[in-house]
Design an enzyme around this catalytic site. Structure first.
Site, PDB file in Angstrom:
ATOM      1  CG  LEU A 136     -12.805 -14.577 -45.408  1.00 49.20           C
ATOM      2  CD1 LEU A 136     -13.718 -15.891 -45.406  1.00 49.20           C
ATOM      3  CD2 LEU A 136     -12.540 -14.460 -47.173  1.00 49.20           C
ATOM      4  CB  ALA A 137     -14.024  -9.871 -40.800  1.00 53.84           C
ATOM      5  CB  SER A 160     -15.277 -30.117 -46.026  1.00 51.04           C
ATOM      6  OG  SER A 160     -16.446 -29.532 -46.286  1.00 51.04           O
ATOM      7  NE  ARG A 175     -20.362 -27.107 -39.525  1.00 50.22           N
ATOM      8  CZ  ARG A 175     -19.614 -26.264 -40.019  1.00 50.22           C
ATOM      9  NH1 ARG A 175     -19.314 -25.193 -39.411  1.00 50.22           N
ATOM     10  NH2 ARG A 175     -19.391 -26.028 -41.476  1.00 50.22           N
ATOM     11  CG  HIS A 210     -14.692 -25.691 -37.155  1.00 46.31           C
ATOM     12  ND1 HIS A 210     -13.366 -25.616 -37.607  1.00 46.31           N
ATOM     13  CD2 HIS A 210     -15.678 -25.348 -37.945  1.00 46.31           C
ATOM     14  CE1 HIS A 210     -13.702 -25.327 -39.124  1.00 46.31           C
ATOM     15  NE2 HIS A 210     -15.093 -24.850 -39.088  1.00 46.31           N
ATOM     16  CG  LEU A 229     -16.440 -19.257 -45.728  1.00 51.05           C
ATOM     17  CD1 LEU A 229     -15.987 -19.948 -46.797  1.00 51.05           C
ATOM     18  CD2 LEU A 229     -14.858 -18.809 -45.151  1.00 51.05           C
TER      19      LEU A 229
END
Lengths: 252, 644
Positions: B43-44, B284, B337, B408, B448
């Site tokens: 993405l980046a 997810s 999380r 993760h 994201l």
């Protein structure tokens, strides 16, 4: 589980290649297919032999990097999954498993089971996008999209570009892949301005890459790990003919 | 060395717009005289490469995969946050900023995080314009959901494949620029070193993974968008190829490494089944919106489940401990999380874990199916349930999922200033590769957001300032620095290929992973970390004696690729342990056993540790120098996080 593997080994693109038989002993049914190959490869390295090369990355069925033609089927015997999600419990003890690379003129073998799929990138580069620059776009909620249309565009957009459709097709046609991208953008309002130019550019590039034509056999749809439907091919044909008959623009 | 974060003055909400105005611009006619190197196309990277090419710069982009679209961003499932307030539920830029700072346990920079929240709204607009098929409602407008620890619905999503759809959007923008000739794309190339001229980044050395050719590439700036280093733990949710090599080699060339020990352990992954396991699969976090986490109340019942004498559905309601709902009534199963992971570990350590190994807790959908119907649950989570079924051979519609935490994401990464520049002028780090926005714990649906924010909306402004300063003079690719860097890479490749010992590279990687997970994972102690230091030093020495690397350089050689990556992971592992050792506080996902409240919750120590630890490389096997960037909070009051 104890298995016999017949694996395609080919040093590089110009090598003729051939099958080599390996034993895979003490395999757990909980292993994924690629983990089974990892185990075989560790054994090969310990013996001083070159490991079997295969493409893989995310190992959760989404990156599209893994391939493998297993017992005559892309991504193996189960439907709607990639090789990395295939587990050894889908095979039986003592079985002989044949593993080959994708076979298509447009996908030359790089080494062993790894092939070059850059043709897919080039097809996308020819027009698989909406030409907007970063910034200066309208608010995301400015253009409503009916949910059924958005959902259908999403279904087409789930293609992972793995190439199983090409490998499954007797003509090595890439139409399922190409039509999925074309459909996604042709369904959405944002994709309308370039709709007919896009279909012509992408189809022209697809043909230039040496993929075969579609003869409606349907193997691609059955083998597609993401269950992309052949309806996409019909949509692409409709747009292509519309473009050629009524809206032919200059292809870039 | 003094770390200058270059945070602009003025009120928080005005910093970014003021800064944008103060940044120098490159004349449009001069942009084509610059070359920018972008390493990594997630993405980046894809967003940066496309956006910079659109501005007129020449871009050379590199990825080790066979296509830029395969970068691991593609695997992100849940969603992307944006402060759109489309739900009318009280969201705002400030609230997103506040939640992110708090979620990161007050170890991120205020100014960076506020900028992230500001541009979050532009990201959604951009993606929709590219044709990203986000989930919609019947009225045709975009749908939202609440996600991991947020009390507003600000997460945009595309079924369970949000990362895929966002990356395909960025990839399509990149493709357009490749077609226009503004981006030259190098697939199956791995960056193996950074080239510096007079102290500034001017190029990279790469290896063509098919031919083995070692190449040099010159540019006016180098952007490292190479993702995180979670694979240092061997088992993680990262892709097999995800590695630290690019940022690690830049670190060895002088880029400081920020907060290396900050690792995110995700609570909902499919548990390990055996030694053959090569990676862990994430389920997810959105599943916690409807799933309820529990273990049996008693050890006896748990033991019977582990032996297979009892099924989950046989356990009576009063014998179940829904521990998150019990301990955190206001957030319940939606605690952040780190809290969810730590509590799962506690339940397992208390011998109340389930599954064959006992290292799992249940995530139960029975109530959701009763309340919403199977069809509704399937529509929301169908692909995740299928994935779970494929891997475990168990049907989550009829019995609860088994989940356990797994590595993760890495919040640590190269230290960058407000402009995303590392301590090497001209070398930038974007996305997960930098340390900047998530503090000690990243909230769901914000990775994201950060990757795309850096690529689409930050670097196009900040890079111009640097380029305008150095001027458009072409980079001399005959400069001896290129030949020197190339020679060093060739020597390293030769050294790796000369290793003809008895152990495979994977064996070393697995051993390193065990050490890291055991001593530098969810719970850490000074004693354990000190022990880990010794173990890693031994492992490193042994690697360079007894590893076995196959084949030659001039071919596709995954044995060689892996060896180089694992060698770097071993060195990084040592630094992570060092960093964890100095941070004698519990914060974010890291529970330091010496630092806990009376109730056994994590206890932060703001007086001593409200800083970014930035490490400076000083030479092979030499201790690294620690530099501290003190974190100043002008807008947010630091409080002990409570989700009760």
């Amino acid at each position: 589980m104890n298995l016999t593997l017949k694996v395609w080994r080919q040093r590089n693109a110009s090598d003729k290649g051939g099958f080599v038989t390996y034993k895979a002993d003490g395999i757990s049914p909980d292993m994924s297919f690629l983990e089974m190959l990892d185990v075989v490869n560790e054994g090969l390295v310990k013996k001083g032999e070159d490991p079997i090369h295969f493409d893989h990355d995310c190992r959760e069925g989404i990156c599209g990097m893994c391939s493998l033609y297993i017992n005559g089927r892309p991504h193996g015997p189960k439907r709607a999954i990639t090789t990395c999600q295939l587990h050894m419990r889908s095979f039986s003890d003592g079985e002989t498993i044949t593993i080959e690379p994708w076979r298509a003129t447009a996908f030359p073998v790089i080494k062993d089971l790894a092939v070059d799929r850059s043709a897919f990138d080039r097809i996308q580069q020819a027009g698989g996008y909406i030409s907007v620059n970063t910034g200066g776009v309208p608010d995301a909620n400015e253009i409503p999209v009916p949910k059924p249309i958005a959902d259908e565009a999403f279904n087409s957009a789930t293609c992972i570009q793995c190439g199983a459709c090409v490998a499954a097709c007797k003509n090595a046609s890439a139409m399922l892949f190409v039509s999925a991208k074309i459909s996604q953008l042709a369904l959405l309002p944002q994709g309308q301005p370039e709709r007919y130019r896009r279909v012509q550019s992408m189809v022209a590039q697809m043909d230039a890459e040496g993929f075969g034509g579609c003869t409606n056999t349907g193997a691609c749809e059955i083998e597609c790990p993401k269950e992309i439907s052949m309806t996409n091919i019909n949509r692409m044909r409709r747009d292509y003919f519309t473009a050629k008959f009524f809206k032919e623009e200059e292809i870039r | 060395m003094i770390l200058d974060s270059k945070i602009p003055d003025g009120p928080l909400a005005e910093k970014w717009s003021k800064h944008k105005f103060n940044l120098k611009l490159v004349n449009p006619a001069n942009k084509r005289k610059y070359t920018v190197i972008v390493v990594g196309t997630g993405l980046a990277g894809a967003a940066a490469a496309a956006s910079l090419a659109e501005l007129g710069y020449n871009v050379k982009a590199f990825c080790f995969q066979d296509s830029p679209r395969r970068a691991h961003s593609i695997a992100a499932q849940g969603g992307i946050n944006a402060a759109k307030n489309y739900r009318n539920d009280g969201d705002s830029v400030y609230r997103l900023f506040y939640d992110t700072i708090k979620g990161g346990d007050y170890r991120a920079r205020e100014a960076n995080v506020h900028r992230l929240a500001e541009v979050s709204v532009n990201i959604i607009d951009q993606c929709v314009a590219q044709g990203v098929p986000f989930a919609r409602e019947y009225g045709g407008l975009l749908d939202n959901r609440s996600f991991g620890g947020a009390q507003v619905s600000r997460t945009f999503y595309a079924r369970g494949q949000t990362g895929q759809q966002l990356l395909l959007g960025a990839y399509s923008a990149l493709n357009r620029q490749i077609y226009e000739g503004k981006v030259k794309m190098y697939n199956r190339h791995e960056m193996l070193d950074l080239v510096k001229i007079d102290g500034e980044a001017r190029g990279i050395v790469t290896r063509n993974l098919i031919t083995g050719e070692i190449e040099t590439h010159a540019g006016h700036a180098v952007l490292l968008c190479t993702g995180g280093y979670g694979n240092v733990f061997y088992l993680s949710t990262n892709a097999m190829g995800s590695n630290t090599t690019a940022i690690w080699r830049a670190h060895k060339k002088g880029a400081l490494f920020g907060n290396p020990c900050f690792t995110q352990i995700h609570p909902t992954c499919i548990p390990v089944t055996g030694d053959h396991q090569s990676k862990l699969t994430l389920m997810s976090e959105s599943l916690r919106n409807d799933g309820r986490v529990w273990v049996p109340k008693s050890r006896e019942v748990a033991a019977r489940i582990r032996k297979g004498e009892l099924k989950a559905s046989d356990v009576k309601e009063e014998d179940r401990d829904y521990f998150l709902e019990r301990k955190y009534p206001s957030f319940g199963n939606l605690v952040p999380r780190d809290v969810a992971s730590r509590n799962a570990k506690e339940a397992v350590d208390d011998e109340r874990g389930v599954g064959g190994s006992g290292k799992a807790v249940y995530l139960d959908f029975a109530d959701a199916i009763k309340r919403l119907g199977k069809a509704a649950v399937e529509a929301k989570y169908g692909n995740l349930f299928d994935m779970y079924y494929q891997i475990t051979d168990e049907d989550p519609y009829t019995q609860p999922m088994r989940i356990y935490p797994a590595v993760h994401y890495t919040m640590g990464g190269l230290w960058v200033d407000y402009n995303l520049m590392t301590t090497i002028p001209g070398c930038y780090a974007l996305g997960e590769a930098n340390f900047s926005d998530h503090g000690a714990n990243r909230l769901g649906a914000s990775a994201l957001m950060q990757g795309l924010a850096d690529g689409y909306f930050v670097i196009p402004y900040t890079l111009g300032d640097y380029l305008a300063t150095i001027g458009p003079k072409p980079i001399d690719d005959k400069h001896p620095a290129f030949a020197e860097a190339k020679k060093a890479v060739e020597d390293n490749v030769k050294k790796l290929l000369s290793l003809k010992g008895t152990k495979t590279v994977d064996e070393y990687h697995r051993e390193l992973g065990n050490i890291m997970w055991e001593y530098c994972g969810m719970a850490r102690s000074a004693e354990g970390l000190t022990k880990a230091k010794g173990l890693i030093a031994e492992l490193k020495e042994d690697f360079w004696k007894n590893a076995r690397v196959m084949g030659i350089n001039e071919e596709l050689n995954m044995s060689l690729e892996k060896a180089g990556r694992v060698a770097d992971f071993i060195e990084l592992g040592a630094l992570m342990v060092e960093d964890a050792l100095q941070r004698a506080e519990s914060c974010g996902g890291h529970f330091r056993v010496e630092s806990q409240t009376e109730e056994g919750e994590a206890l932060r120590n703001d007086d001593e540790f409200a800083y970014v630890a930035a490490w400076e490389y000083t030479g092979d096997n030499q201790p690294e120098n620690l530099h501290k960037e003190n974190l100043v909070y002008e807008n947010v009051k630091l409080t002990q996080r409570s989700y009760k």
